[in-house]
Design a protein around this motif. Structure first.
Motif, PDB file in Angstrom:
ATOM      1  N   PHE A 107      13.031  54.505  45.556  1.00  0.00           N
ATOM      2  CA  PHE A 107      13.773  53.358  46.071  1.00  0.00           C
ATOM      3  C   PHE A 107      15.267  53.688  46.144  1.00  0.00           C
ATOM      4  O   PHE A 107      15.934  53.417  47.145  1.00  0.00           O
ATOM      5  N   LYS A 108      15.793  54.294  45.090  1.00  0.00           N
ATOM      6  CA  LYS A 108      17.207  54.666  45.068  1.00  0.00           C
ATOM      7  C   LYS A 108      17.513  55.733  46.124  1.00  0.00           C
ATOM      8  O   LYS A 108      18.572  55.719  46.756  1.00  0.00           O
ATOM      9  N   LEU A 139      17.927  54.078  49.414  1.00  0.00           N
ATOM     10  CA  LEU A 139      19.231  53.425  49.543  1.00  0.00           C
ATOM     11  C   LEU A 139      20.322  54.443  49.851  1.00  0.00           C
ATOM     12  O   LEU A 139      21.227  54.198  50.668  1.00  0.00           O
ATOM     13  N   THR A 140      20.236  55.602  49.177  1.00  0.00           N
ATOM     14  CA  THR A 140      21.243  56.651  49.406  1.00  0.00           C
ATOM     15  C   THR A 140      21.171  57.170  50.840  1.00  0.00           C
ATOM     16  O   THR A 140      22.186  57.379  51.496  1.00  0.00           O
ATOM     17  N   GLU A 141      19.946  57.380  51.328  1.00  0.00           N
ATOM     18  CA  GLU A 141      19.768  57.876  52.689  1.00  0.00           C
ATOM     19  C   GLU A 141      20.313  56.881  53.722  1.00  0.00           C
ATOM     20  O   GLU A 141      20.799  57.286  54.789  1.00  0.00           O
ATOM     21  N   ASN A 142      20.210  55.607  53.401  1.00  0.00           N
ATOM     22  CA  ASN A 142      20.685  54.575  54.331  1.00  0.00           C
ATOM     23  C   ASN A 142      22.150  54.237  54.116  1.00  0.00           C
ATOM     24  O   ASN A 142      22.696  53.309  54.732  1.00  0.00           O
ATOM     25  N   GLY A 143      22.802  54.968  53.187  1.00  0.00           N
ATOM     26  CA  GLY A 143      24.214  54.747  52.940  1.00  0.00           C
ATOM     27  C   GLY A 143      24.543  53.455  52.232  1.00  0.00           C
ATOM     28  O   GLY A 143      25.631  52.894  52.382  1.00  0.00           O
ATOM     29  N   ILE A 169       6.246  53.434  37.532  1.00  0.00           N
ATOM     30  CA  ILE A 169       7.364  52.564  37.910  1.00  0.00           C
ATOM     31  C   ILE A 169       8.671  53.341  38.026  1.00  0.00           C
ATOM     32  O   ILE A 169       9.413  53.160  39.002  1.00  0.00           O
ATOM     33  N   PRO A 170       9.026  54.233  37.070  1.00  0.00           N
ATOM     34  CA  PRO A 170      10.239  55.045  37.259  1.00  0.00           C
ATOM     35  C   PRO A 170      10.196  55.885  38.532  1.00  0.00           C
ATOM     36  O   PRO A 170      11.227  56.080  39.189  1.00  0.00           O
ATOM     37  N   TRP A 202      11.055  44.168  46.841  1.00  0.00           N
ATOM     38  CA  TRP A 202       9.617  44.400  46.701  1.00  0.00           C
ATOM     39  C   TRP A 202       9.075  45.149  47.915  1.00  0.00           C
ATOM     40  O   TRP A 202       8.242  46.050  47.786  1.00  0.00           O
ATOM     41  N   PHE A 203       9.543  44.776  49.105  1.00  0.00           N
ATOM     42  CA  PHE A 203       9.084  45.459  50.316  1.00  0.00           C
ATOM     43  C   PHE A 203       9.462  46.938  50.283  1.00  0.00           C
ATOM     44  O   PHE A 203       8.694  47.802  50.706  1.00  0.00           O
ATOM     45  N   LYS A 204      10.651  47.229  49.758  1.00  0.00           N
ATOM     46  CA  LYS A 204      11.073  48.631  49.655  1.00  0.00           C
ATOM     47  C   LYS A 204      10.224  49.389  48.639  1.00  0.00           C
ATOM     48  O   LYS A 204       9.912  50.570  48.835  1.00  0.00           O
TER      49      LYS A 204
END
Length: 219
Positions: free
Chosen positions: A210-211, A214-218, A203-204, A58-60
């Motif tokens: 969000f995805k 995640l990708t940027e953070n590996g 939402i999409p 949720w925070f992300k």
């Protein structure tokens, strides 16, 4: 089962013709709604089964909404509204925990910065005062009148930013619940937010950002 209920109920209400021969209404000694009732266990299994979303997720999503930029929208096929519109709608969805219809029916000036003793929650109880929160006035629905829910100040900021750039001189639209002319918060070019906007657009978009995070953070 539903088709059978409708079929036999219709035959009870009107006559029908077979091979040119008219037959009057069907007379039954049993009730189609009872004979073809959907079993309770099937009805129960057909209900939604939502999953809990982890707090860090949720925070992300909140961070994705707060950092939403015009570039994100321009790279999307859903760029139909100003950036402030998207940001306010996304933050309300994330922080207020309201149904889409309630968000669509929010009116202008639905945010209050200061707590007041007359504020009531969805259960009719007095809203607890909290210095770190603002308050969102949720419109009347079929179960209760207006009530308030707390929202963080950054969500209130986003709402007020959208209100400041919301096109003026739009005609009030009749509310389907109260039937009163209403200046909707999410009203653009004299049209209210569409029913599918949150599920199909906002939402999409957040999930995509969000995805990307995640990708940027590996991850």
């Amino acid at each position: 089962l539903q088709a059978m209920r409708v079929f036999f109920s219709t035959l009870q209400r009107r006559g029908y013709t077979i091979n040119g021969s008219y037959t009057p209404k069907l007379r039954l000694t049993w009730v189609p709604e009872e004979a073809f009732k959907t079993p309770d266990d099937i009805r129960a299994a057909h209900q939604p089964n939502p999953r809990d979303v982890a707090e860090d997720t949720w925070f992300k999503l909140i961070w994705a909404a707060c950092t939403l930029s015009k570039e994100h929208l321009e790279g999307s096929s859903i760029f139909n509204y100003p950036l402030a519109y998207y940001r306010a709608a996304c933050l309300i969805w994330i922080t207020a925990a309201r149904r889409s219809d309630e968000i669509r029916r929010l009116s202008v000036e639905c945010v209050r910065r200061e707590w007041a003793p007359e504020m009531r929650d969805a259960e009719g109880m007095q809203v607890e005062p909290a210095e770190e929160f603002c308050y969102l006035r949720v419109p009347t629905n079929k179960l209760r009148g207006e009530f308030y829910v707390p929202i963080p100040s950054y969500a209130a900021d986003a709402i007020e930013v959208w209100e400041s750039v919301r096109p003026p001189n739009q005609k009030p639209l009749p509310d389907r619940k109260t039937h009163k002319p209403t200046n909707y918060l999410f009203q653009y070019r004299n049209e209210r937010m569409g029913k599918a906007f949150l599920n199909d657009s906002a939402i999409p978009l957040l999930c995509k950002l969000f995805k990307e995070q995640l990708t940027e953070n590996g991850i």
